[in-house]
Write a protein that holds these residues in place. Structure first.
Motif, PDB file in Angstrom:
ATOM      1  N   GLY A 159       0.708  -1.401  -0.078  1.00  0.00           N
ATOM      2  CA  GLY A 159      -0.136  -0.095   0.017  1.00  0.00           C
ATOM      3  C   GLY A 159       0.711   1.486   0.124  1.00  0.00           C
ATOM      4  N   GLU A 160       0.226   2.253  -0.167  1.00  0.00           N
ATOM      5  CA  GLU A 160       0.596   3.818  -0.124  1.00  0.00           C
ATOM      6  C   GLU A 160      -0.485   4.584   0.146  1.00  0.00           C
ATOM      7  N   ARG A 161      -0.041   5.954   0.559  1.00  0.00           N
ATOM      8  CA  ARG A 161      -1.211   6.677   0.930  1.00  0.00           C
ATOM      9  C   ARG A 161      -0.465   8.276   1.107  1.00  0.00           C
ATOM     10  N   ASP A 162      -0.742   9.135   0.188  1.00  0.00           N
ATOM     11  CA  ASP A 162      -0.318  10.449   0.598  1.00  0.00           C
ATOM     12  C   ASP A 162       1.407  10.487   0.114  1.00  0.00           C
ATOM     13  N   GLY A 163       1.718   9.242  -0.812  1.00  0.00           N
ATOM     14  CA  GLY A 163       3.241   9.428  -0.890  1.00  0.00           C
ATOM     15  C   GLY A 163       4.042   8.637   0.249  1.00  0.00           C
ATOM     16  N   VAL A 164       3.262   7.944   1.086  1.00  0.00           N
ATOM     17  CA  VAL A 164       3.962   7.226   2.116  1.00  0.00           C
ATOM     18  C   VAL A 164       3.679   6.054   1.967  1.00  0.00           C
ATOM     19  N   ARG A 165       4.585   4.836   2.302  1.00  0.00           N
ATOM     20  CA  ARG A 165       4.651   3.606   2.284  1.00  0.00           C
ATOM     21  C   ARG A 165       4.635   3.121   3.702  1.00  0.00           C
ATOM     22  N   PRO A 166       4.160   1.757   4.056  1.00  0.00           N
ATOM     23  CA  PRO A 166       4.194   1.176   5.389  1.00  0.00           C
ATOM     24  C   PRO A 166       5.626   1.594   6.160  1.00  0.00           C
ATOM     25  N   GLY A 167       5.606   1.926   7.099  1.00  0.00           N
ATOM     26  CA  GLY A 167       7.010   1.910   7.953  1.00  0.00           C
ATOM     27  C   GLY A 167       7.731   2.972   7.683  1.00  0.00           C
ATOM     28  N   HIS A 168       7.272   4.159   6.842  1.00  0.00           N
ATOM     29  CA  HIS A 168       8.102   5.266   6.570  1.00  0.00           C
ATOM     30  C   HIS A 168       7.810   6.461   7.315  1.00  0.00           C
ATOM     31  N   LEU A 169       6.836   6.337   7.900  1.00  0.00           N
ATOM     32  CA  LEU A 169       6.463   7.495   8.858  1.00  0.00           C
ATOM     33  C   LEU A 169       6.638   7.054  10.409  1.00  0.00           C
ATOM     34  N   SER A 170       6.928   5.578  10.640  1.00  0.00           N
ATOM     35  CA  SER A 170       6.733   4.898  11.986  1.00  0.00           C
ATOM     36  C   SER A 170       8.159   4.561  12.531  1.00  0.00           C
ATOM     37  N   ASP A 171       7.962   4.047  13.666  1.00  0.00           N
ATOM     38  CA  ASP A 171       9.191   3.610  14.188  1.00  0.00           C
ATOM     39  C   ASP A 171       9.398   1.883  13.638  1.00  0.00           C
ATOM     40  N   ALA A 172       8.282   1.416  13.270  1.00  0.00           N
ATOM     41  CA  ALA A 172       8.525   0.128  12.752  1.00  0.00           C
ATOM     42  C   ALA A 172       7.185  -0.443  11.949  1.00  0.00           C
ATOM     43  N   ALA A 173       7.111  -1.466  11.042  1.00  0.00           N
ATOM     44  CA  ALA A 173       6.303  -1.811  10.251  1.00  0.00           C
ATOM     45  C   ALA A 173       6.292  -3.355  10.625  1.00  0.00           C
ATOM     46  N   CYS A 174       5.089  -4.009  10.919  1.00  0.00           N
ATOM     47  CA  CYS A 174       4.811  -5.228  11.306  1.00  0.00           C
ATOM     48  C   CYS A 174       4.047  -6.051  10.348  1.00  0.00           C
ATOM     49  N   TYR A 175       4.275  -7.266   9.967  1.00  0.00           N
ATOM     50  CA  TYR A 175       3.756  -7.702   8.664  1.00  0.00           C
ATOM     51  C   TYR A 175       3.503  -9.235   9.082  1.00  0.00           C
ATOM     52  N   SER A 176       2.468  -9.596   8.392  1.00  0.00           N
ATOM     53  CA  SER A 176       2.005 -11.052   8.545  1.00  0.00           C
ATOM     54  C   SER A 176       2.170 -11.922   7.314  1.00  0.00           C
ATOM     55  N   PHE A 177       2.652 -13.078   7.453  1.00  0.00           N
ATOM     56  CA  PHE A 177       2.953 -14.141   6.211  1.00  0.00           C
ATOM     57  C   PHE A 177       1.860 -15.122   6.533  1.00  0.00           C
ATOM     58  N   TYR A 178       0.790 -15.168   7.283  1.00  0.00           N
ATOM     59  CA  TYR A 178      -0.200 -16.062   7.718  1.00  0.00           C
ATOM     60  C   TYR A 178      -0.675 -16.833   6.398  1.00  0.00           C
ATOM     61  N   ALA A 179      -1.266 -17.847   6.198  1.00  0.00           N
ATOM     62  CA  ALA A 179      -1.611 -18.492   5.140  1.00  0.00           C
ATOM     63  C   ALA A 179      -2.467 -17.845   4.051  1.00  0.00           C
ATOM     64  N   THR A 180      -3.263 -16.865   4.507  1.00  0.00           N
ATOM     65  CA  THR A 180      -4.148 -16.409   3.736  1.00  0.00           C
ATOM     66  C   THR A 180      -3.599 -14.707   3.285  1.00  0.00           C
ATOM     67  N   LYS A 181      -2.540 -14.408   3.591  1.00  0.00           N
ATOM     68  CA  LYS A 181      -1.922 -13.140   3.195  1.00  0.00           C
ATOM     69  C   LYS A 181      -1.437 -13.133   1.772  1.00  0.00           C
ATOM     70  N   ASN A 182      -1.375 -12.145   1.435  1.00  0.00           N
ATOM     71  CA  ASN A 182      -0.868 -11.633   0.215  1.00  0.00           C
ATOM     72  C   ASN A 182       0.730 -12.242  -0.036  1.00  0.00           C
ATOM     73  N   LEU A 183       1.308 -12.387   0.904  1.00  0.00           N
ATOM     74  CA  LEU A 183       2.434 -13.001   0.831  1.00  0.00           C
ATOM     75  C   LEU A 183       2.588 -14.249   2.121  1.00  0.00           C
ATOM     76  N   ALA A 184       2.580 -15.386   1.812  1.00  0.00           N
ATOM     77  CA  ALA A 184       2.204 -16.574   2.851  1.00  0.00           C
ATOM     78  C   ALA A 184       3.013 -17.561   3.032  1.00  0.00           C
ATOM     79  N   CYS A 185       3.246 -18.040   4.180  1.00  0.00           N
ATOM     80  CA  CYS A 185       4.031 -19.171   4.311  1.00  0.00           C
ATOM     81  C   CYS A 185       3.370 -20.138   5.162  1.00  0.00           C
TER      82      CYS A 185
END
Length: 371
Positions: A159-185
């Protein structure tokens, strides 16, 4: 027709990567995990990535590494999966829930500002369905009050909003690779951050507080390890990482197909007054396709769709109405009306790159017929 709620997109290259690891001498966190961390860092534009066994662990480890703990409060959304809140409790802090934007379902910055107290230490914004929260507004609030921001990006890698991607205005971005996610293991997650020291602290607390993992201890001459602090066991192994390295190369192509499916659904539902859809602001990660129907008929619609062979889910019920949160924190119906309305009317429809156009047509036909 039978349309499953989800079908994974693993291919022969992913399977071959796993077989290669199984035929190697190292199964736990090692070179394949390191390879994925490097590729994911390049994709996110965040220099430091720590692969972990879930997004829940990623939020817990990040809060812990930031020093969030007993006596602190962490503000997050009432419209989310419960782990956005319980990860704060795992760190010893108290989750404070707030209401959401009725158009997107994402956390309302105004509600965040109103919930801040002297005990507030961090904010966990949740990028619901794939649409990013208003990170510019949240960053301004965090700067004003000296707060950390830890993003729940379980739904939003691309994703992107107002020219900002996840993690670029925060201390950290946390992601899931659960079975149904866009990137899954199956089970997995990661933290991505620009802060190298934070990444090192997360890596340490996620592996018992030890100074070295198994791969570093046994590579070359044996090196002794030490334990510097109390930690947990949340690392991601090479077997699961092997499912991710090639998938990551296909992530943008998968997103393109999801966007096509999103547009197909949107055309199918058109301007029907019988359902609403969450507003999409900026570039959505397109993790879920969700509709909002009349709340008094939601369960009837769910069951009718299932009877017609359409897989469905609810993402999510407002978590402050779950028994644990009501009993533990005293939340009640009426506390967060926007989240409650969304939670009572939500239906998530089948939405994955392997979906065929005729399956989308069938789902749309059945939804319109029922509502």
């Amino acid at each position: 027709m039978k349309v499953e709620f989800y079908r994974h997109g693993l291919d022969e290259a992913d399977i071959a990567n796993v077989v290669k690891v199984l035929n190697s001498i190292f199964l736990s966190t090692g070179p394949v995990t390191a390879e994925f961390e490097g590729k994911f860092a390049a994709y996110t534009g965040l220099a430091n990535v720590v692969a972990l066994n879930s997004c829940t662990a990623a939020m817990h480890m990040t809060l812990t590494a930031l020093g969030v703990g007993p006596g602190d409060e962490v503000i997050t959304s009432a419209m989310t999966f419960l782990a956005s809140a319980t990860s704060a409790q795992h760190a010893g802090a108290t989750p404070v829930l707030v209401d959401v934007d009725p158009a997107t379902g994402c956390i309302d910055p105004g509600a965040v500002g109103a919930a801040i107290t002297p005990r507030t230490k961090a904010i966990i914004p949740v990028h619901l369905y794939g649409t990013m929260c208003d990170m510019t507004a949240l960053r301004a609030i965090a700067d004003k009050h000296g707060l950390f921001i830890v993003e729940d990006c379980a739904h939003c890698i691309e994703g992107e909003r107002d020219g900002v991607r996840p993690g670029h205005l925060s201390d950290a971005a946390c992601y899931s690779f659960y079975a149904t996610k866009n990137l899954a293991c199956g089970e997995g997650g990661a933290v991505a951050t620009r802060n190298e020291d934070l990444a090192k602290a997360i890596k340490m607390v996620s592996l018992h507080g030890m100074t070295r993992n198994a791969a570093s201890r046994y590579h070359g001459a044996y090196q002794h390890w030490d334990m510097l602090r109390l930690g947990w066991k949340c690392n991601l192994d090479d077997i699961h990482s092997a499912l991710l390295v090639s998938q990551l190369d296909r992530l943008d192509a998968s997103w393109t197909r999801r966007h096509e499916l999103y547009q197909h659904y949107e055309r199918g539902f058109g301007a029907t007054p019988h359902i609403q859809r969450p507003a999409v602001v900026g570039k959505s990660g397109h993790h879920l396709y969700t509709v909002w129907v009349a709340l008094e008929r939601r369960d009837e619609v769910l069951h009718s769709l299932q009877q017609q062979g359409v897989g469905v889910a609810v993402n999510f019920r407002a978590i402050h109405l779950l028994t644990y949160f009501r009993d533990t924190f005293g939340y009640k119906r009426g506390d967060f009306p926007n989240a409650e309305l969304i939670g009572d009317s939500t239906i998530s429809l089948p939405f994955y790159p392997k979906m065929r156009d005729e399956e989308v047509d069938y789902v749309v036909e059945q939804v319109l017929k029922v509502v």
